[in-house]
Write a protein that holds these residues in place. Structure first.
Motif, PDB file in Angstrom:
ATOM      1  N   SER A  91     -27.003  -1.484  -7.895  1.00  0.00           N
ATOM      2  CA  SER A  91     -28.269  -1.805  -8.552  1.00  0.00           C
ATOM      3  C   SER A  91     -28.945  -0.541  -9.072  1.00  0.00           C
ATOM      4  O   SER A  91     -29.520  -0.528 -10.167  1.00  0.00           O
ATOM      5  N   LEU A  92     -28.885   0.522  -8.287  1.00  0.00           N
ATOM      6  CA  LEU A  92     -29.472   1.792  -8.698  1.00  0.00           C
ATOM      7  C   LEU A  92     -28.764   2.336  -9.930  1.00  0.00           C
ATOM      8  O   LEU A  92     -29.402   2.802 -10.886  1.00  0.00           O
ATOM      9  N   THR A  93     -27.428   2.267  -9.930  1.00  0.00           N
ATOM     10  CA  THR A  93     -26.650   2.740 -11.080  1.00  0.00           C
ATOM     11  C   THR A  93     -26.989   1.950 -12.330  1.00  0.00           C
ATOM     12  O   THR A  93     -27.162   2.516 -13.412  1.00  0.00           O
ATOM     13  N   ALA A  94     -27.105   0.624 -12.192  1.00  0.00           N
ATOM     14  CA  ALA A  94     -27.450  -0.223 -13.336  1.00  0.00           C
ATOM     15  C   ALA A  94     -28.837   0.117 -13.864  1.00  0.00           C
ATOM     16  O   ALA A  94     -29.070   0.128 -15.085  1.00  0.00           O
ATOM     17  N   LYS A  95     -29.773   0.392 -12.957  1.00  0.00           N
ATOM     18  CA  LYS A  95     -31.136   0.735 -13.366  1.00  0.00           C
ATOM     19  C   LYS A  95     -31.152   2.055 -14.133  1.00  0.00           C
ATOM     20  O   LYS A  95     -31.841   2.180 -15.153  1.00  0.00           O
ATOM     21  N   LEU A  96     -30.378   3.027 -13.683  1.00  0.00           N
ATOM     22  CA  LEU A  96     -30.335   4.323 -14.358  1.00  0.00           C
ATOM     23  C   LEU A  96     -29.699   4.195 -15.741  1.00  0.00           C
ATOM     24  O   LEU A  96     -30.174   4.790 -16.712  1.00  0.00           O
ATOM     25  N   LYS A  97     -28.643   3.403 -15.840  1.00  0.00           N
ATOM     26  CA  LYS A  97     -27.974   3.219 -17.132  1.00  0.00           C
ATOM     27  C   LYS A  97     -28.906   2.547 -18.136  1.00  0.00           C
ATOM     28  O   LYS A  97     -28.850   2.843 -19.331  1.00  0.00           O
ATOM     29  N   ALA A  98     -29.739   1.660 -17.637  1.00  0.00           N
ATOM     30  CA  ALA A  98     -30.668   0.949 -18.522  1.00  0.00           C
ATOM     31  C   ALA A  98     -31.802   1.850 -18.999  1.00  0.00           C
ATOM     32  O   ALA A  98     -32.530   1.490 -19.927  1.00  0.00           O
ATOM     33  N   SER A  99     -31.955   3.027 -18.369  1.00  0.00           N
ATOM     34  CA  SER A  99     -33.081   3.914 -18.698  1.00  0.00           C
ATOM     35  C   SER A  99     -32.674   5.134 -19.512  1.00  0.00           C
ATOM     36  O   SER A  99     -33.549   5.913 -19.907  1.00  0.00           O
ATOM     37  N   VAL A 100     -31.385   5.309 -19.768  1.00  0.00           N
ATOM     38  CA  VAL A 100     -30.936   6.555 -20.415  1.00  0.00           C
ATOM     39  C   VAL A 100     -31.496   6.729 -21.830  1.00  0.00           C
ATOM     40  O   VAL A 100     -31.644   7.852 -22.307  1.00  0.00           O
ATOM     41  N   ASN A 101     -31.810   5.630 -22.498  1.00  0.00           N
ATOM     42  CA  ASN A 101     -32.333   5.735 -23.862  1.00  0.00           C
ATOM     43  C   ASN A 101     -33.857   5.731 -23.921  1.00  0.00           C
ATOM     44  O   ASN A 101     -34.432   5.769 -25.013  1.00  0.00           O
ATOM     45  N   ASP A 102     -34.496   5.690 -22.767  1.00  0.00           N
ATOM     46  CA  ASP A 102     -35.955   5.719 -22.737  1.00  0.00           C
ATOM     47  C   ASP A 102     -36.435   7.127 -23.086  1.00  0.00           C
ATOM     48  O   ASP A 102     -35.951   8.108 -22.520  1.00  0.00           O
ATOM     49  N   PRO A 103     -37.378   7.250 -24.020  1.00  0.00           N
ATOM     50  CA  PRO A 103     -37.819   8.587 -24.439  1.00  0.00           C
ATOM     51  C   PRO A 103     -38.489   9.390 -23.335  1.00  0.00           C
ATOM     52  O   PRO A 103     -38.519  10.631 -23.392  1.00  0.00           O
ATOM     53  N   VAL A 104     -39.035   8.726 -22.327  1.00  0.00           N
ATOM     54  CA  VAL A 104     -39.719   9.439 -21.242  1.00  0.00           C
ATOM     55  C   VAL A 104     -38.802   9.664 -20.055  1.00  0.00           C
ATOM     56  O   VAL A 104     -38.619  10.798 -19.590  1.00  0.00           O
ATOM     57  N   SER A 105     -38.201   8.593 -19.542  1.00  0.00           N
ATOM     58  CA  SER A 105     -37.388   8.718 -18.330  1.00  0.00           C
ATOM     59  C   SER A 105     -35.910   8.922 -18.605  1.00  0.00           C
ATOM     60  O   SER A 105     -35.120   9.124 -17.676  1.00  0.00           O
ATOM     61  N   GLY A 106     -35.509   8.908 -19.883  1.00  0.00           N
ATOM     62  CA  GLY A 106     -34.102   9.057 -20.235  1.00  0.00           C
ATOM     63  C   GLY A 106     -33.442  10.327 -19.714  1.00  0.00           C
ATOM     64  O   GLY A 106     -32.376  10.261 -19.090  1.00  0.00           O
ATOM     65  N   PRO A 107     -34.037  11.516 -19.950  1.00  0.00           N
ATOM     66  CA  PRO A 107     -33.409  12.757 -19.482  1.00  0.00           C
ATOM     67  C   PRO A 107     -33.212  12.778 -17.965  1.00  0.00           C
ATOM     68  O   PRO A 107     -32.177  13.252 -17.461  1.00  0.00           O
ATOM     69  N   GLN A 108     -34.184  12.289 -17.233  1.00  0.00           N
ATOM     70  CA  GLN A 108     -34.064  12.252 -15.776  1.00  0.00           C
ATOM     71  C   GLN A 108     -32.954  11.287 -15.341  1.00  0.00           C
ATOM     72  O   GLN A 108     -32.171  11.596 -14.442  1.00  0.00           O
ATOM     73  N   ALA A 109     -32.886  10.109 -15.986  1.00  0.00           N
ATOM     74  CA  ALA A 109     -31.854   9.130 -15.655  1.00  0.00           C
ATOM     75  C   ALA A 109     -30.463   9.696 -15.911  1.00  0.00           C
ATOM     76  O   ALA A 109     -29.534   9.490 -15.112  1.00  0.00           O
ATOM     77  N   LYS A 110     -30.299  10.425 -17.015  1.00  0.00           N
ATOM     78  CA  LYS A 110     -29.005  11.035 -17.328  1.00  0.00           C
ATOM     79  C   LYS A 110     -28.617  12.061 -16.265  1.00  0.00           C
ATOM     80  O   LYS A 110     -27.450  12.139 -15.858  1.00  0.00           O
ATOM     81  N   ALA A 111     -29.596  12.863 -15.826  1.00  0.00           N
ATOM     82  CA  ALA A 111     -29.323  13.879 -14.806  1.00  0.00           C
ATOM     83  C   ALA A 111     -28.923  13.226 -13.489  1.00  0.00           C
ATOM     84  O   ALA A 111     -28.013  13.700 -12.791  1.00  0.00           O
ATOM     85  N   MET A 112     -29.576  12.134 -13.137  1.00  0.00           N
ATOM     86  CA  MET A 112     -29.260  11.441 -11.898  1.00  0.00           C
ATOM     87  C   MET A 112     -27.889  10.786 -11.966  1.00  0.00           C
ATOM     88  O   MET A 112     -27.131  10.778 -10.993  1.00  0.00           O
ATOM     89  N   LEU A 113     -27.530  10.232 -13.123  1.00  0.00           N
ATOM     90  CA  LEU A 113     -26.209   9.631 -13.287  1.00  0.00           C
ATOM     91  C   LEU A 113     -25.110  10.681 -13.200  1.00  0.00           C
ATOM     92  O   LEU A 113     -24.048  10.446 -12.605  1.00  0.00           O
ATOM     93  N   ALA A 114     -25.371  11.849 -13.789  1.00  0.00           N
ATOM     94  CA  ALA A 114     -24.392  12.934 -13.724  1.00  0.00           C
ATOM     95  C   ALA A 114     -24.180  13.371 -12.280  1.00  0.00           C
ATOM     96  O   ALA A 114     -23.049  13.612 -11.837  1.00  0.00           O
ATOM     97  N   ALA A 115     -25.274  13.464 -11.511  1.00  0.00           N
ATOM     98  CA  ALA A 115     -25.174  13.853 -10.107  1.00  0.00           C
ATOM     99  C   ALA A 115     -24.454  12.775  -9.302  1.00  0.00           C
ATOM    100  O   ALA A 115     -23.674  13.080  -8.394  1.00  0.00           O
ATOM    101  N   LEU A 116     -24.676  11.521  -9.651  1.00  0.00           N
ATOM    102  CA  LEU A 116     -24.005  10.429  -8.955  1.00  0.00           C
ATOM    103  C   LEU A 116     -22.497  10.520  -9.158  1.00  0.00           C
ATOM    104  O   LEU A 116     -21.715  10.341  -8.219  1.00  0.00           O
ATOM    105  N   LYS A 117     -22.087  10.782 -10.401  1.00  0.00           N
ATOM    106  CA  LYS A 117     -20.658  10.891 -10.693  1.00  0.00           C
ATOM    107  C   LYS A 117     -20.040  12.103 -10.009  1.00  0.00           C
ATOM    108  O   LYS A 117     -18.853  12.092  -9.644  1.00  0.00           O
ATOM    109  N   ASN A 118     -20.832  13.156  -9.827  1.00  0.00           N
ATOM    110  CA  ASN A 118     -20.339  14.375  -9.176  1.00  0.00           C
ATOM    111  C   ASN A 118     -20.405  14.305  -7.656  1.00  0.00           C
ATOM    112  O   ASN A 118     -19.968  15.230  -6.964  1.00  0.00           O
TER     113      ASN A 118
END
Length: 215
Positions: A91-118
């Protein structure tokens, strides 16, 4: 007086002669049913077609008069209340993916997804006294890590001890809007998912000097 009685008898015999016997239906009655059914179903239809639809309608009504079992209610959505469960991580992963294109929270969501994959994204719940390294649910080779115990605390005390503040008392944020975890100097995020609060940390971006970009 006699004439009135004879007239009444004649009328009654006339009515009886027009009444069909039990189980019989006259052409006129069928035609009336067809016209009535046509008005219920909408539009003008032929008697044969109308009788067919009428039979289907009656069959449907008979099924709803207690001759069938009550429909099984839909299962309630599963409540995700354990940060160490696969359901929560998905659920957390899905929420982050849904936010990557948001102009405000997008950069943070991308960073969190990258850390999740790592394998460097940690999810904590102090009220349960547990933390875990998140894993990538889309990667079949990625497996759930073993949860670790942390000090059990309430959210107010935990956030007071973990979120870095400026000299003026305001919460310090990085360029992508993340908080800073005081004990580890990592980026941090506090939020809720399906009514469950959680705290996430991941490595801060490092500058050429080797120091965190938020330092």
């Amino acid at each position: 007086m006699v004439n009135n009685i004879n007239s009444l008898r004649f009328h009654n015999s006339h009515v009886v002669s027009r009444t069909p016997r039990a189980g019989q239906t006259t052409n006129n009655d069928t035609s009336q049913i067809s016209r009535s059914t046509g008005s219920v179903l909408g539009g003008s239809v032929s008697p044969a077609h109308s009788n067919s639809k009428f039979s289907i309608l009656l069959a449907g009504l008979s099924k709803n008069t207690g001759t069938t079992k009550a429909a099984t209610p839909a299962a309630a959505p599963k409540v995700v209340n354990d940060v160490t469960s696969s359901d929560f991580i998905k659920s957390l992963t899905a929420k982050l993916k849904a936010s990557v294109n948001d102009p405000v929270s997008g950069p943070q969501a991308k960073a969190m997804l990258a850390a999740l994959k790592n394998g460097t994204l940690s999810v904590s719940d102090p009220t349960k006294g547990v933390t875990i390294k998140a894993w990538d649910p889309d990667d079949k080779t990625s497996k759930a890590a073993k949860p670790e115990k942390i000090a059990t605390d309430n959210w107010n005390e935990f956030l007071r001890d973990h979120l870095k503040r400026s000299d003026k008392g305001s919460l310090v944020r990085t360029s992508d809007g993340s908080y800073i975890d005081k004990p580890t100097k990592q980026n941090a995020f506090f939020g809720s998912l399906n009514g469950k609060y959680y705290y996430v940390t991941w490595p801060a971006e490092v500058t050429a000097s080797g120091k965190p970009a938020s330092a």
